[in-house]
Structures are given as structure tokens and as C-alpha cells.
Scaffold this active site. Structure first.
Site, short mmCIF file in Angstrom:
data_model
loop_
_atom_site.label_atom_id
_atom_site.label_comp_id
_atom_site.label_asym_id
_atom_site.label_seq_id
_atom_site.Cartn_x
_atom_site.Cartn_y
_atom_site.Cartn_z
N LYS A 27 -4.77 -15.90 1.13
CA LYS A 27 -4.63 -15.99 2.41
C LYS A 27 -5.67 -15.20 3.16
O LYS A 27 -5.61 -13.84 3.06
CB LYS A 27 -3.32 -15.96 2.78
CG LYS A 27 -2.84 -16.44 4.16
CD LYS A 27 -1.34 -16.26 4.45
CE LYS A 27 -0.90 -16.30 5.94
NZ LYS A 27 0.44 -15.87 6.34
N LYS A 85 4.52 -7.45 -0.87
CA LYS A 85 4.29 -6.06 -0.08
C LYS A 85 4.63 -4.80 -0.66
O LYS A 85 4.19 -3.86 -0.53
CB LYS A 85 4.97 -6.43 1.44
CG LYS A 85 4.39 -7.38 2.26
CD LYS A 85 4.85 -7.06 3.70
CE LYS A 85 4.04 -7.91 4.55
NZ LYS A 85 4.60 -8.05 5.99
N LYS A 92 -4.95 -10.22 8.29
CA LYS A 92 -5.67 -9.21 9.10
C LYS A 92 -5.59 -7.90 8.55
O LYS A 92 -6.02 -6.90 9.06
CB LYS A 92 -4.83 -9.48 10.18
CG LYS A 92 -3.30 -9.37 10.33
CD LYS A 92 -2.75 -9.44 11.63
CE LYS A 92 -1.11 -9.81 11.57
NZ LYS A 92 -0.65 -10.89 12.20
#
Ligand code: TRP
Length: 343
Positions: A205, A123, A208
Site C-alpha cells: 500500500k 507495526k 506516508k
């Protein structure tokens, strides 16, 4: 006279805690990898499912969107089959004990162990302009979420296991200083182990927050959009339908097979068998149909619930009350142990 009542109390149910961040449109991956499995757990366990809004702001959000999505997530939990009569559902920020225990546990967590977290590394690479301290201590707040409820099991996907590990480490460290304060939780890998991958890069993965909307299926997508996305999923040029989970060149087909397996409840191998010799076009059309038929009833229920704000508010208010009561028992104990003056 003493009454002689012999009671044999039933074995108390083990407790489950889990949650999803209301940070974007909930994907088919979130549903198949998490929420669907929670439904199956609610009879056997005492389940607590939260909307993790405190975690969500580790990445910049649009406030109005966050508020809207938190409610949508609750409606989706219920539409997916989570029964508010059986489970506690609440908004994380409605129970201040999470932030309070989170602070305390920060003081029992080392910089070094947080630096090793792969999610932090990922992140902070993706949001290089906003590597905030909350992103760094995200796993500590997650540990607080879990430990507050004396949780036995945390159903999560594989990508979250490192978070469960650090939660256990923090809990053990605290317990060894102060005695038995926290139950040591265990991760519960979802049954199908369904990790649904991106439709455009099936080695990643399904997320969203992917920039390319064709990479993920949102539970809110129109049915024809869902079908279109599946039909344009990346595959390979070999042209054979075989399930070879360790073969990266088959990642696209493996993923479609996993999706089909998850929505039909069949084994991936038997799906591959069923479609062997068929073309990718035929297979994709079948997957698209099966996914749409899975999403349809959930969406219909969701569309009904999302209009009933008063009902949803009743659920999350009740949930927060129960969550608060349970969490405060743990928090009080912690306050006493670390030496705070407890009234
Ligand atoms: N980190 C989880 C995710 O991104 C969300 C989460 C926050 C969570 N706190 C939790 C999951 C506690 C389980 C238990 O999916």
C-alpha cells in the site's frame, strides 16, 4: 385545547464517522482512497471527520511536527471540498470522551482478539524497539471513536475492515451485557475501492511512512516532483498496457491504471483500452498530467487556508464542541450501565 399538529418528520440522516492520522504528509493514496469519497457523502449523511492525533502517538512523533500536521490535515480536508457548514471536523484529542470510552472498552476486549490484528503484527515488526501498549490497544480506541457517535457507516479502505469487525464485536459484546447502548456500525468500502499502491513496490500500500519518498506522492509535493515520481514508477518488462488486477507481475501498471481511473472517474478497463498499444512512457506522462491537474486546485485552496490560522481554529473549536455534545450522550449512558456514580 390540544393542538392537533400532524407532523411528518423527515427521516433522520444516517451518520458517518471517519478520520485520518496526522502522522505524515498526506498522500495521494489517502486523498483518492478516503478524503475524496468523504466529499461525496456529505450531502446524503451527517458526517463527522476527525484528525486522529491520539492514534498517531502509538508510533513516536516529533511534537512540533504533529501539531503542524494536524492543522495541515484540517486545511486539506477543507481544501478537498469538505464543507464545514455541513460536517463536523475536530481534533480527536479535543474531545476527551474518546480516551474515556477507550479505557472502558479496553475492559471489554480480549488480549487474544487484539493479538490477531494484522496491523498490530505489521507495526510491531516495523517498530520493534517500541511495541507499546497503545499500539496493541489501537483498535479499541478506534472502536470508541466510532461507537461514541452512534455511527451508521464508517468509510474506510480495505485495510481497515478488520478494525471495523473488531469494533462490531466489542459493541455487540457490550450490548449483550447491558442492553442497546451502541449502534452497530458498518464499514463503507470506498466506491472506487481505490487502494493506491507504492510506486516503488506496487504490491505494498502507498504509505506516508515509507522510507523511500519516491514510493509515495504527497499532496504537498511540488508538481514537478509528482510528475517525476510517476514517471519513475516501477512497472514490468512486458511492455503492454492491460489491466490485470489478479496478475502480480502487472502490479505496477495496474496501480497506474487505478490511479488514472480514480482521478478521471473512468473505469480501469476503459483506461487500459484507451492506452492499449502505447508505450509506458506515454502512459506515465498522461497519468502524471492527470494527477497534477487533480492536485492543483486542492493545493491552491490549501495554500490559502493554511495561512488563515484563525479560520482553522474557528472550525476545529466549533467541531470539538459539537463532537463533545454528541459523544457525551453515549458516554453518560455507558457510565450508568457499568455502574459508575453519575452526578
Ligand atoms: N485507523 C485509521 C487509519 O489508520 C484511522 C482511524 C482512527 C479511523 N480512528 C478511526 C478511521 C475511526 C475511521 C474511524 O486509517
Amino acid at each position: 385545547m390540544e393542538e392537533n399538529i400532524i407532523s411528518t418528520p423527515a427521516e433522520p440522516k444516517k451518520r458517518i464517522f471517519s478520520g485520518v492520522q496526522p502522522s505524515g504528509n498526506i498522500t495521494l493514496g489517502n486523498y483518492l482512497g478516503a478524503i475524496k469519497n468523504w466529499v461525496d457523502l456529505q450531502d446524503k449523511y451527517e458526517c463527522i471527520y476527525a484528525m486522529m492525533d491520539l492514534h498517531t502517538i502509538t508510533v513516536r512523533q516529533t511534537p512540533a511536527e504533529l501539531r503542524k500536521r494536524t492543522l495541515e490535515l484540517l486545511a486539506l480536508y477543507i481544501a478537498a471540498g469538505i464543507d464545514p457548514e455541513k460536517c463536523i471536523m475536530f481534533v480527536q484529542s479535543h474531545n476527551s470522551a474518546h480516551a474515556e470510552l477507550g479505557w472502558i472498552l479496553n475492559c471489554y476486549t480480549y488480549m487474544g482478539e487484539l493479538q490477531r490484528m494484522t496491523q498490530f503484527k505489521d507495526k510491531s515488526a516495523r517498530h520493534a524497539d517500541n511495541i507499546n501498549a497503545g499500539l496493541f490497544t489501537y483498535p479499541v480506541l478506534m472502536a470508541a471513536d466510532i461507537l461514541l457517535y452512534q455511527t451508521d457507516y464508517v468509510p474506510v479502505g480495505k485495510d481497515q475492515l478488520q478494525h471495523i469487525e473488531i469494533c462490531r464485536d466489542i459493541a455487540n459484546r457490550f450490548n449483550s451485557l447491558y442492553g442497546n447502548v451502541f449502534k452497530i456500525p458498518e464499514g463503507l468500502l470506498t466506491k472506487s475501492g481505490a487502494k493506491i499502491m507504492s510506486l516503488q513496490d506496487p504490491t505494498k500500500k502507498m504509505s506516508k511512512s515509507d522510507e523511500n519518498p519516491k514510493a509515495f506522492i504527497s499532496m504537498m509535493d511540488d508538481f514537478n516532483v509528482i510528475a517525476k515520481k510517476i514517471k519513475s514508477a516501477v512497472t514490468d518488462s512486458e511492455g503492454v498496457i492491460e489491466y490485470r488486477p489478479d496478475d502480480e507481475s502487472k502490479a505496477g501498471i495496474n496501480n497506474l491504471i487505478s490511479i488514472m481511473a480514480a482521478v478521471t472517474g473512468k473505469a480501469p478497463e476503459s483506461i487500459a483500452q484507451e492506452f492499449s498499444g502505447q508505450g509506458y512512457g506515454v502512459f506515465k506522462a498522461a497519468v502524471a498530467d492527470a494527477v497534477v491537474e487533480t492536485v492543483r486546485p486542492i493545493r491552491e485552496e490549501y495554500d490559502r487556508l493554511i495561512k488563515d490560522k484563525a479560520y482553522l481554529q474557528g472550525i476545529y473549536k466549533n467541531g470539538a464542541e459539537s463532537a463533545h455534545r454528541l459523544a457525551n450522550r453515549t458516554l453518560k449512558k455507558v457510565y450508568k450501565k457499568v455502574g459508575f456514580v453519575v452526578e
